[in-house]
Scaffold this motif. Structure first.
Motif, mmCIF file in Angstrom:
data_model
loop_
_atom_site.group_PDB
_atom_site.id
_atom_site.type_symbol
_atom_site.label_atom_id
_atom_site.label_comp_id
_atom_site.label_asym_id
_atom_site.label_seq_id
_atom_site.Cartn_x
_atom_site.Cartn_y
_atom_site.Cartn_z
ATOM 1 N N LYS B 481 -58.879 0.628 9.628
ATOM 2 C CA LYS B 481 -58.675 1.931 9.045
ATOM 3 C C LYS B 481 -58.961 1.874 7.552
ATOM 4 O O LYS B 481 -59.636 2.729 7.013
ATOM 5 N N SER B 482 -58.457 0.836 6.929
ATOM 6 C CA SER B 482 -58.634 0.777 5.485
ATOM 7 C C SER B 482 -60.097 0.554 5.158
ATOM 8 O O SER B 482 -60.568 0.926 4.102
ATOM 9 N N ALA B 483 -60.838 -0.058 6.091
ATOM 10 C CA ALA B 483 -62.257 -0.192 5.846
ATOM 11 C C ALA B 483 -62.916 1.172 5.867
ATOM 12 O O ALA B 483 -63.909 1.406 5.206
ATOM 13 N N ALA B 484 -62.326 2.068 6.661
ATOM 14 C CA ALA B 484 -62.906 3.400 6.731
ATOM 15 C C ALA B 484 -62.493 4.251 5.547
ATOM 16 O O ALA B 484 -63.299 5.006 5.007
ATOM 17 N N GLU B 485 -61.288 4.105 5.123
ATOM 18 C CA GLU B 485 -60.853 5.006 4.051
ATOM 19 C C GLU B 485 -61.125 4.425 2.667
ATOM 20 O O GLU B 485 -61.508 5.124 1.755
ATOM 21 N N ILE B 486 -60.928 3.104 2.590
ATOM 22 C CA ILE B 486 -61.354 2.320 1.444
ATOM 23 C C ILE B 486 -60.926 2.850 0.090
ATOM 24 O O ILE B 486 -59.871 3.418 -0.043
ATOM 25 N N VAL B 487 -61.840 2.568 -0.869
ATOM 26 C CA VAL B 487 -61.649 3.036 -2.230
ATOM 27 C C VAL B 487 -61.406 4.521 -2.180
ATOM 28 O O VAL B 487 -60.643 5.086 -2.916
ATOM 29 N N GLY B 488 -62.119 5.114 -1.273
ATOM 30 C CA GLY B 488 -62.076 6.559 -1.192
ATOM 31 C C GLY B 488 -60.882 7.051 -0.436
ATOM 32 O O GLY B 488 -60.970 8.051 0.234
ATOM 33 N N TYR B 489 -59.814 6.315 -0.488
ATOM 34 C CA TYR B 489 -58.622 6.905 0.088
ATOM 35 C C TYR B 489 -58.218 8.041 -0.816
ATOM 36 O O TYR B 489 -57.827 7.845 -1.971
ATOM 37 N N PHE B 870 -60.495 -13.516 7.518
ATOM 38 C CA PHE B 870 -61.818 -13.009 7.818
ATOM 39 C C PHE B 870 -61.823 -11.483 7.806
ATOM 40 O O PHE B 870 -62.657 -10.844 7.173
ATOM 41 N N PHE B 871 -60.856 -10.904 8.486
ATOM 42 C CA PHE B 871 -60.821 -9.455 8.531
ATOM 43 C C PHE B 871 -60.570 -8.863 7.160
ATOM 44 O O PHE B 871 -61.123 -7.835 6.796
ATOM 45 N N TYR B 872 -59.731 -9.583 6.444
ATOM 46 C CA TYR B 872 -59.425 -9.084 5.115
ATOM 47 C C TYR B 872 -60.681 -9.061 4.253
ATOM 48 O O TYR B 872 -61.009 -8.071 3.600
ATOM 49 N N SER B 876 -62.733 -6.036 2.511
ATOM 50 C CA SER B 876 -62.987 -5.889 1.081
ATOM 51 C C SER B 876 -64.479 -5.846 0.794
ATOM 52 O O SER B 876 -64.914 -5.151 -0.124
ATOM 53 N N ALA B 877 -65.248 -6.552 1.631
ATOM 54 C CA ALA B 877 -66.688 -6.484 1.447
ATOM 55 C C ALA B 877 -67.183 -5.075 1.696
ATOM 56 O O ALA B 877 -68.004 -4.535 0.957
ATOM 57 N N ARG B 878 -66.629 -4.472 2.721
ATOM 58 C CA ARG B 878 -67.029 -3.099 3.011
ATOM 59 C C ARG B 878 -66.642 -2.169 1.884
ATOM 60 O O ARG B 878 -67.355 -1.242 1.543
ATOM 61 N N GLN B 879 -65.482 -2.450 1.339
ATOM 62 C CA GLN B 879 -65.049 -1.615 0.215
ATOM 63 C C GLN B 879 -66.081 -1.640 -0.887
ATOM 64 O O GLN B 879 -66.426 -0.622 -1.473
ATOM 65 N N THR B 881 -69.269 -2.322 -0.626
ATOM 66 C CA THR B 881 -70.454 -1.580 -0.209
ATOM 67 C C THR B 881 -70.246 -0.096 -0.419
ATOM 68 O O THR B 881 -71.134 0.612 -0.909
ATOM 69 N N ILE B 882 -69.086 0.353 -0.036
ATOM 70 C CA ILE B 882 -68.851 1.778 -0.117
ATOM 71 C C ILE B 882 -68.816 2.239 -1.556
ATOM 72 O O ILE B 882 -69.334 3.296 -1.904
ATOM 73 N N GLN B 883 -68.242 1.385 -2.379
ATOM 74 C CA GLN B 883 -68.224 1.734 -3.792
ATOM 75 C C GLN B 883 -69.658 1.891 -4.302
ATOM 76 O O GLN B 883 -69.979 2.848 -4.997
ATOM 77 N N LEU B 884 -70.492 0.946 -3.908
ATOM 78 C CA LEU B 884 -71.887 1.011 -4.324
ATOM 79 C C LEU B 884 -72.548 2.280 -3.811
ATOM 80 O O LEU B 884 -73.257 2.978 -4.545
ATOM 81 N N LEU B 885 -72.288 2.584 -2.556
ATOM 82 C CA LEU B 885 -72.891 3.780 -1.974
ATOM 83 C C LEU B 885 -72.456 5.029 -2.716
ATOM 84 O O LEU B 885 -73.250 5.934 -2.956
ATOM 85 N N ARG B 886 -71.181 5.013 -3.076
ATOM 86 C CA ARG B 886 -70.676 6.177 -3.817
ATOM 87 C C ARG B 886 -71.410 6.332 -5.131
ATOM 88 O O ARG B 886 -71.820 7.427 -5.515
ATOM 89 N N GLU B 887 -71.550 5.206 -5.796
ATOM 90 C CA GLU B 887 -72.275 5.228 -7.071
ATOM 91 C C GLU B 887 -73.659 5.831 -6.861
ATOM 92 O O GLU B 887 -74.117 6.669 -7.617
ATOM 93 N N GLN B 888 -74.265 5.378 -5.784
ATOM 94 C CA GLN B 888 -75.607 5.830 -5.488
ATOM 95 C C GLN B 888 -75.636 7.341 -5.298
ATOM 96 O O GLN B 888 -76.480 8.033 -5.861
#
Lengths: 203, 947
Positions: B481-489, B870-872, B876-879, B881-888
């Motif tokens: 879930k946190s991978a989905a909501e991430i930074v953008g919670y 590993f999951f953690y 965090s890796a996904r986080q 990525t998402i941050q980067l995507l947001r920047e983009q």
């Protein structure tokens, strides 16, 4: 005209099944619930009478919803909240648990876009927040009196509402134009985890 | 915000939108064209590019030109309609409105595209609804009438073009996938609806906010863990234990008799007290609460269980001559155990030593009456199998021979591999040389269906494994879930747009819900309002010193409490010799005794109530900048304290049972314990702790919540000064965590603690809920809300592991007491497992001795940690990525804005800069690319998911 199960014949039901997210049985169930709202009218006008907003709001599933009037407005043909069975069915179908997320997001966007300009602006948001914190208030349009009343009752300050609206815009406004466009909204909503489960009405 | 402003905003917004639309229009058209749909949607017909595309597509768009004369807003909405239409295409092409049909049904689209004339009429129908389209928002699907018209159209076309010639397989596959996905959805929906206490939790949520409801969610979650433990314990330990108990009442006599014989310093409550004692003195309740006396003769504790197995009914045993190597029977035979001096026919006190074949050496005494007529003998064996009965288990087997032949049961395990054997005996037997003998043929039983000791130890370990898996599963869900909501919670939009529960169908809960939303919104606001303050160096140094001091204070206090535990235990120990006077004192229910037996538990429980308060005071003194830091530090301290107190308690128990005498040969090895049934002792101490802890919980609830509420209601001074209690979520959650730790610790020694835990959690839930709704105000600052339950999970995992270390140590290395419990014939609790491993042979070479199991456990723990990590890291890796995507996305939007500005300049006749115009085609291409990638991102479900 027809009552109960015989209200619609199989081919009509099949058509409804294709057009909505309901199965034939569910269509009939919705029709039953619809007919119960105004049995007199159903007797007079047959299976597809137009019910007024007030009559539809007798439905407990809708009555408790702070956005009930908006929902009806968005879905009624004339925008006045009156609807016939087919519109009602359409509405319930899109609110059902089977409707895809995108449909729900569309629907939600329209509900929250109070002034219907294709953008959820700060004013819209303030209204949303006010409705949320005070479900007792009815009426899709909020007069300033009502607004003050809400503020008084719900122990939230005008300042806080403005701040909250601003925060929401900050969070969701990706294109930075000061209001939430449809794309912003869609993008934001697809990330919310509780939305899909909470945005449904089961009759 | 005045309406005027709003109106202006609106205009500019729609103006912008209008331009946007045109930009996107190109893309729409392109997408449509690429989708082999000849229907062009470029209605506006203004920009030259549109015209080009339109001419390419040769579509009929005359009807739509009307729109160009409308204000931009209408045009904008016409785009919406177009999008809509695309959706409708999707809908109409497939029987159901489900989305997944889209791709599969593409072939039809190609066929449809030929029917332009019908498209036109379709459009005419749609135009009738343009009024609605203006009103409606973007992305709107058509209303039901429109869709019906479309459907009928399409059905007609289908007939016309013989669409039904679609390959049957495709059609079937589509149908099947549709129905499967629908029923799966239905299934998961119904699973989601099934949650116990949902209403209660929502009620709490409505009244006290989502934070407080977290506490109750954790309780519900713990109930699930404990239910799991309960099911495992009841079905694999208690139920088989009862079966054995009622099937073999004689086994019990053997046990008890021998235990009673043993007048060593046993736990006096256990063995020496007869049933009449408690009945006489009305001690039942006291013993129930202390978990002693009659309680110890119940399945509550490990000591009650037998070292027997459940065997299938068709036990096969044979007469003499069973083949030892016969795998099916695994029979051993002892034959012709001869009584010396048989010709004199004196049967008394003869010692048999030559039960050769069966179980190596079976040393038995046989006592027979002097007259042969009675033919009844008592056989007492001293040696069973590989075990020296005098050392391990002096096992009696009674046999009254009333006939020529009879059966003789040896109850005790005849070795590590199995339970008891049967021996068929014929007595007396006179052989050719006129010797009187006992001829027995024994078979080890065959077809054990339930190896109890093995089951017990496996279940004991499975409590931990199951709980760990349960927590990890929960954590993974959260990570996902946190991978989905991430930074953008986005807490605010989550609350505003996702906060309302449309399911709510009654006024009351609606009001509760909106209260809870309001509360949460305010929580978020206050959270955001905390801003950093500037701190000077001098202040920093002072703060540092202060914090060093307070930390030393905390550690000192903990040490002091440990010392206190120790002292109390010593006292208890001293006052508890195995003397008759003490026993009678106990049965007289004297208050000293109560205090003594409860003393240590009381200290542990009380310190767990007092210390968090102490830490809170300390935390307030420490002057933390952020309230959240203070709460976190306090939480960490309380948590350490709880861990420490549980471990200390276990250590002291160990210290108590630990015998001071070591083996003479091997000084490291303990030969025995102070208590004959030390497992029971630990079990009863932990049980007592659970009971006293619950009592302390109830008392604390009554005083800090109810009493305070009453005082607040009746005394204005208190009302103004204190108010009602604030619900301290972290403290409460840690408190149940501590309780769960004791449950975990006690489960191995008393399987029925799972029942106690189950009941206690239910009681706690209701007590807390009733009290929370009346007597408590929600916390001003919520640290643990539902989104931070990862922390809660980690706390529980740490507690679980911390409890597991001592318990695992006991299971793997301690020698079980030899007077009670299913392990009385084993050298360690883990031995049944090792025996199985040895037997199976496959692992024998790989895993050599007891150490192997320890290492296996270590491996399991390490692997678990790796998986979590590993999951953690994945999340965090996904986080990132998402941050980067947001920047983009942000930067692309900035680009877009710039381009829009440029476009405005181009449109404006006054600015006749040909340079800009030259640039346009390039720009447009760029733009197209970008926007199409955006559009694509929405069209492509995979990409969308990634976002």
């Amino acid at each position: 005209m027809g009552q109960g199960t015989s209200a619609y014949d199989q081919s009509e039901l099949a058509e409804f099944q294709d057009l909505t997210y309901f199965t034939k049985r569910e269509v009939l169930h919705v029709h039953k619930r619809f007919a119960e709202l105004a049995p007199e009218k159903v007797k007079q006008h047959g299976r597809n009478p137009t019910l007024t907003k007030e009559e539809i709001l007798l439905l407990p599933e809708l009555a408790a919803n702070p956005f009930k009037e908006r929902i009806l407005e968005v879905f009624s043909d004339a925008g006045d909240g009156n609807m016939n069975f087919e519109q009602f069915l359409d509405m319930m179908s899109q609110l059902s648990s089977k409707a895809p997320l995108e449909t729900k997001i569309d629907f939600a966007f329209k509900i929250y876009d109070f002034n219907e300009d294709g953008q959820i602006c700060e004013n819209d948001l303030q209204k949303v927040i006010l409705f949320l914190v005070q479900p007792a208030v009815t009426g899709a349009t909020l007069t300033s009196d009502e607004r003050n009343q809400v503020i008084k009752n719900s122990l939230i300050t005008d300042d806080q509402i403005k701040k909250l609206a601003q925060k929401v815009i900050n969070e969701m406004d990706m294109d930075d134009d000061g209001s939430i466009s449809y794309l912003d909204f869609k993008h934001g909503m697809s990330k919310l985890n509780g939305f899909e489960e909470s945005f449904k009405v089961t009759l | 915000m005045a309406d005027k402003n709003d109106g202006e905003d609106k205009d500019t917004a729609s103006e912008k939108k209008g331009v946007h639309d045109e930009e996107e229009e190109n893309i729409t058209v392109q997408v449509v064209a690429s989708g082999a749909l000849s229907e062009s949607d470029s209605d506006d017909g203004e920009s030259p590019t549109h015209a080009v595309i339109r001419s390419q597509e040769r579509t009929v768009s005359g009807g739509d030109i009307r729109l160009s004369s409308l204000p931009s807003r209408t045009r904008h909405s016409s785009r919406r309609r177009r999008e809509t239409r695309q959706e409708v295409r999707d809908t109409e092409e497939q029987p159901g409105p489900s989305q997944e049909g889209d791709v599969e049904m593409r072939p039809i689209t190609g066929t449809f595209s030929r029917s332009r004339s019908s498209r036109r009429s379709l459009r005419d129908t749609l135009r009738a609804h343009s009024r609605r389209s203006v009103k409606r928002g973007p992305g709107e699907s058509l209303n039901i009438m429109e869709r019906r018209t479309l459907r009928r159209e399409e059905l007609n076309q289908m007939e016309q073009f013989e669409i039904k010639s679609l390959p049957f397989c495709t059609w079937l596959g589509y149908k099947i996938s549709l129905s499967v996905s629908r029923s799966w959805q239905k299934f998961t929906e119904s699973l989601k609806d099934f949650r116990i206490w949902g209403g209660h939790i929502r009620e709490v949520e409505g009244n006290l906010g989502s934070g407080v409801s977290t506490y109750f969610r954790v309780l519900r979650w713990l109930l699930m863990i404990n239910t799991l433990n309960l099911i495992v314990a009841l079905s694999f330990i208690t139920a088989p234990g009862l079966v054995i108990y009622y099937n073999h009442p004689e086994a019990q006599t053997v046990n008890v008799e021998y235990n009673a014989d043993d007048k060593n310093c046993t736990n006096p409550d256990f063995f020496n007290e007869t049933d009449t004692d408690y009945a006489e003195y009305g001690n039942i309740l006291f013993q129930f609460l202390t978990g002693t006396g009659w309680m110890e003769k119940r399945p509550l504790y490990i000591g009650w269980y037998r070292s027997l197995n459940i065997t299938s009914n068709n036990i096969k045993y044979r007469d003499s001559g069973c083949n030892i190597t016969d795998d099916t029977y695994r029979c051993d035979t002892f034959k012709n155990a001869l009584i010396e001096n048989s010709d004199e026919r004196e049967y008394d006190d003869k010692r048999f030593t030559n039960f050769e074949q069966l179980l190596n050496n079976f040393e038995c005494d046989i006592q027979c009456p002097s007259t042969t007529q009675e033919r009844s003998c008592n056989i007492t064996c001293y040696k069973c199998g590989n075990y020296d009965c005098s050392e391990v288990n002096r096992n009696t087997a009674y046999y009254n021979l009333s006939g020529d032949a009879g059966m003789f049961d040896c109850y005790s395990p005849l070795g590590s591999e199995d339970t008891w054997g049967f021996a068929d005996c014929q007595f007396p037997l006179i052989n050719e040389t006129n010797e009187l003998g006992l001829k027995c043929s024994g078979c080890k039983r065959e077809g054990v269906i339930y190896n109890f000791a093995l089951a017990y130890v496996l279940v004991g370990l499975s409590y931990f494994v199951l709980s760990l898996l349960f927590i990890i599963k929960n954590m993974m869900k959260l990570f996902k879930k946190s991978a989905a909501e991430i930074v953008g919670y986005n807490p605010y939009s989550e609350l505003v747009f996702g906060g309302w529960d449309y399911n709510i169908a009654n006024k009351e809960s609606a009001i509760l819900k909106s209260k809870s939303i309001l509360k949460s919104l305010k929580e978020e606001l206050t959270c955001d309002d905390q801003k950093e303050k500037f701190v000077s160096t001098k202040e920093k140094v002072l703060l540092f010193l202060l914090r060093v001091f307070t930390n030393v204070l905390c550690i000192g206090a903990m040490g002091g409490v440990f010392y206190l535990y120790y002292e109390v235990y010593e006292k208890k120990e001293d006052s508890n010799p195995c003397s008759k006077e003490e026993e009678s004192a106990l049965t007289k229910l004297n208050y000293n005794e109560i205090i003594q037996s409860y003393g240590p538990a009381l200290i542990v429980s009380a310190s767990n109530v007092i210390f968090p308060i102490f830490f809170e005071v300390v935390g307030n003194v420490e002057m933390y900048q952020f309230q959240s830091t203070r709460i976190n530090v306090t939480m960490a301290r309380s948590f350490l304290m709880k861990l420490f107190s549980v471990v200390a308690y276990l250590y002291i128990l160990y210290d108590t049972i630990n015998s001071t005498q070591n083996d003479e040969d091997d000084p490291g090895k303990k030969v025995g314990w102070k208590y004959n049934c030390w497992e029971n002792f630990i079990g009863s101490e932990l049980y007592r702790l659970i009971i006293i802890d619950f009592a302390v919980f109830v008392v604390a609830l009554l005083t800090t919540e109810w009493l305070r509420r009453l005082m607040v209601d009746h005394n204005r001074f208190i009302r103004e000064k204190m108010g009602i209690t604030e619900f301290n979520i972290t403290k409460e959650v840690l408190d149940i965590c501590y309780k769960q730790m004791i449950f975990w610790a006690a489960l191995f020694f008393s399987p029925l603690v799972s029942v106690v835990a189950f009941i206690e959690i239910i009681l706690m839930f209701y007590f807390k809920k009733i009290s929370a709704l009346r007597n408590v105000r929600p916390p001003e600052k919520v640290i643990l809300n539902s989104s931070s339950s990862t922390i809660i999970n980690i706390v529980f995992i740490i507690s679980l592991l911390v409890v597991f270390v001592p318990i695992g140590f006991i299971i793997f290395t301690f020698k079980p007491s030899d007077k009670c419990g299913p392990f009385q014939n084993y050298d360690s609790f883990i031995e049944p497992v090792n025996a199985i491993i040895d037997k199976s042979g496959a692992f024998k070479d790989i895993i050599l001795d007891n150490l192997k199991m320890t290492s296996v456990v270590v491996v399991i723990v390490v692997v678990t940690i790796i998986i979590i990590y590993f999951f953690y890291s994945l999340s965090s890796a996904r986080q990132l990525t998402i941050q980067l995507l947001r920047e983009q996305i942000k930067s692309e939007n900035a680009d877009k804005k710039f381009l829009i500005e440029q476009m405005k300049n181009v449109r404006n006749p006054n600015s006749s800069s040909s340079v800009i115009e030259d640039k346009i085609p390039d720009k447009r291409k760029e733009k197209k690319k970008k926007t199409s990638s955006n559009v694509g991102s929405y069209a492509n479900p995979n990409l969308k998911n990634k976002i």
